[in-house]
Design a protein around this motif. Structure first.
Motif, short mmCIF file in Angstrom:
data_model
loop_
_atom_site.label_atom_id
_atom_site.label_comp_id
_atom_site.label_asym_id
_atom_site.label_seq_id
_atom_site.Cartn_x
_atom_site.Cartn_y
_atom_site.Cartn_z
N ASP A 156 0.88 -1.16 0.00
CA ASP A 156 0.00 0.00 0.00
C ASP A 156 0.92 1.22 0.00
O ASP A 156 1.60 1.48 0.99
N SER A 206 -10.68 11.00 -3.95
CA SER A 206 -9.82 9.87 -3.63
C SER A 206 -9.80 9.60 -2.13
O SER A 206 -9.83 8.44 -1.68
N THR A 207 -9.76 10.66 -1.33
CA THR A 207 -9.75 10.51 0.12
C THR A 207 -11.03 9.84 0.60
O THR A 207 -10.99 8.91 1.42
N TYR A 209 -13.01 7.94 -1.15
CA TYR A 209 -13.07 6.57 -1.65
C TYR A 209 -12.32 5.62 -0.72
O TYR A 209 -12.84 4.57 -0.32
N ARG A 210 -11.08 5.98 -0.39
CA ARG A 210 -10.31 5.10 0.51
C ARG A 210 -10.98 5.03 1.88
O ARG A 210 -11.11 3.95 2.46
N GLN A 211 -11.39 6.16 2.40
CA GLN A 211 -11.94 6.22 3.75
C GLN A 211 -13.21 5.38 3.89
O GLN A 211 -13.39 4.69 4.90
N SER A 214 -12.84 1.59 0.26
CA SER A 214 -11.70 0.69 0.14
C SER A 214 -11.58 -0.27 1.31
O SER A 214 -12.00 0.04 2.44
N SER A 362 -7.40 7.15 8.30
CA SER A 362 -7.35 7.08 6.83
C SER A 362 -6.75 8.38 6.31
O SER A 362 -7.16 9.47 6.72
N ALA A 365 -5.09 8.45 -0.40
CA ALA A 365 -5.38 7.21 -1.11
C ALA A 365 -4.14 6.81 -1.91
O ALA A 365 -3.34 7.66 -2.29
N ASN A 366 -4.01 5.51 -2.18
CA ASN A 366 -2.91 5.09 -3.04
C ASN A 366 -3.31 5.26 -4.52
O ASN A 366 -4.44 5.65 -4.83
N GLU A 369 -6.41 3.26 -5.67
CA GLU A 369 -7.67 3.81 -5.15
C GLU A 369 -8.01 5.12 -5.85
O GLU A 369 -9.18 5.36 -6.19
N SER A 370 -7.00 5.95 -6.08
CA SER A 370 -7.24 7.22 -6.77
C SER A 370 -7.71 6.97 -8.19
O SER A 370 -8.60 7.66 -8.70
#
Length: 443
Positions: A156, A206-207, A209-211, A214, A362, A365-366, A369-370
């Motif tokens: 990650d 993106s933030t 999405y990961r939070q 993901s 969180s 994002a990687n 994920e972005s």
């Protein structure tokens, strides 16, 4: 610079490789010799218009694995507000630390910091070792900058020991006519969006999405009740869309009837106007009020038919965190980032440990994920939440809007783009989604 812009506007972006790279460009900066300018003032009284400058700066050397991008538009994120008011610390400490890592990184350690963590634009040049991008490509950039020379980040990339946020912990950010990025920050610009629309989702989309979505965050599933603080704001507006798209049940917390209406227009049915209902989670600066947590939890159950949130989407931080830990269901998840109301969180640990809840940290994002988050934008499944765009010279006012929460969704900035509405290539897709694209406009 004008020849570069003319080529882009004329649809001849492939000619950019034949044009010389300007020796300098205009960018929004903070100055190292002004770090103490707000000493003695409360955070709310610090004015980004005083600290953000439009300067002519030298174009940086292009290194291996990097790209120089002609920036058509950018956007304001809370990290630019933090940079502009020099809180919680000066970003020049980040640049100094980065500059010590390698001779090439030394470029970033300057007495000025070109800020900004979003962009939409056109690739101007690529450095050695870049194969997936070429001059003329229309791109957006995510803000994760990594070195990946050690093993830690290879599962990650957010865990890389040299992970940084571009334009915040590095120099040469996106609030400028040119920007320096690593090639693995680039993603295709969605063809149905204007430059300013395409620039606005990057960091927050993106933030969120990961939070929320993901497996590295809350790993939301269908039917989850998701409590979303600031549900019409920069982060929350994307979390609300992800919850609705993913079959979850968002409970949107907002602070005005106008913001409540925005959430309903996105399709959310359960909305709490915390100002109208008078929630005060703190009795004074040092003491929280558990009775208010209980009243808030009861209101959530009233809306959901008796269910507590499976997931709490946390980003205000200090002001709300105690209530968030209380409100999550037994075995539920509080996923947190940002802490815009304060970084020092307090909560009653009995509600966490005895009810088997989890707190997940969180951060952005990687690349994968972005990319997935941007793909949903490109497909028209998630829409930008741009409410207003300022010219580059008025970036200070744009940042002040965000600092004082006098905005909805995202606030954009036109960089090289001479006006709004440019950059659209897929008119058919745009027409299909125009209501969603414009939902936040003028609010």
């Amino acid at each position: 610079m004008q020849k570069i812009l003319d080529a882009i506007l004329a649809g001849e972006a492939q000619e950019l490789a034949n044009l010389p790279v300007p020796e300098s460009y205009k960018g929004i900066t903070v100055h190292a010799d002004e770090v103490g300018m707000f000493e003695g003032l409360d955070s709310a009284d610090k004015d980004p218009r005083r600290s953000l400058h439009l300067d002519e700066v030298a174009t940086p050397e292009l290194g291996p694995g990097e790209a120089l991008v002609a920036v058509m538009a950018s956007a304001i994120n809370y990290n630019t507000v933090w940079t502009s008011i020099f809180e919680p610390l000066s970003t020049f400490k980040f640049l100094e630390r980065y500059g010590k890592t390698s001779p090439l990184a030394k470029r970033h350690d300057l007495p000025y910091h070109v800020v900004g963590s979003d962009l939409a634009g056109v690739v101007l040049r690529t450095g050695p070792g870049v194969h997936n991008w070429k001059p003329g490509d229309e791109v957006v950039a995510h803000c994760l900058s990594v070195e990946l020379e050690g093993p830690d980040g290879h599962n990650d990339t957010m865990l890389d020991t040299e992970q940084r946020i571009w334009g915040f912990e590095t120099n040469f950010g996106g609030l400028a006519e040119l920007a320096l990025v690593k090639a693995n920050q680039l993603m295709p610009k969605p063809g149905h969006l204007t430059w300013e629309e395409a620039a606005s989702p990057g960091l927050v989309n993106s933030t969120a999405y990961r939070q929320l979505v993901s497996v590295n965050g809350a790993n939301m599933k269908q039917g989850d009740v998701v409590l979303i603080w600031g549900a019409s704001g920069g982060l929350g507006s994307y979390a609300t869309q992800f919850a609705l798209n993913g079959g979850a049940i968002p409970v949107c917390v907002v602070s005005s009837p106008e913001k409540a209406e925005i959430c309903r227009s996105m399709g959310a049915e359960l909305v709490i106007d915390r100002n109208a209902e008078g929630y005060k989670f703190w009795k004074d600066e040092n003491t929280q009020d558990p009775k208010e947590w209980q009243r808030f939890g009861a209101r959530i159950r009233e809306l959901t038919g008796g269910e507590d949130p499976d997931i709490v989407f946390e980003h205000p931080g200090r002001e709300t965190f105690g209530a968030s830990v209380y409100a999550a269901r037994k075995g539920g998840t509080i996923v947190t980032c940002a802490s815009t109301s304060g970084f020092m969180h307090q909560y009653d640990n009995r509600y966490l440990w005895m009810n088997l809840k989890r707190i997940i940290g969180s951060h952005f994002a990687n690349y994968r994920e972005s990319w997935e988050a941007n793909r949903l934008i490109a497909k028209g499944m998630i829409h930008p939440t741009l409410s207003k765009a300022y010219p580059l010279a008025e970036t200070g006012q744009a940042a002040l809007d965000v600092h004082r929460n006098a905005h909805q969704g995202k606030v954009g900035v036109l960089c090289l783009a001479p006006e709004e509405g440019l950059g659209v290539h897929d008119e058919e897709k745009r027409a299909k989604h125009i209501d969603g694209i414009n939902r936040f406009r003028g609010v």
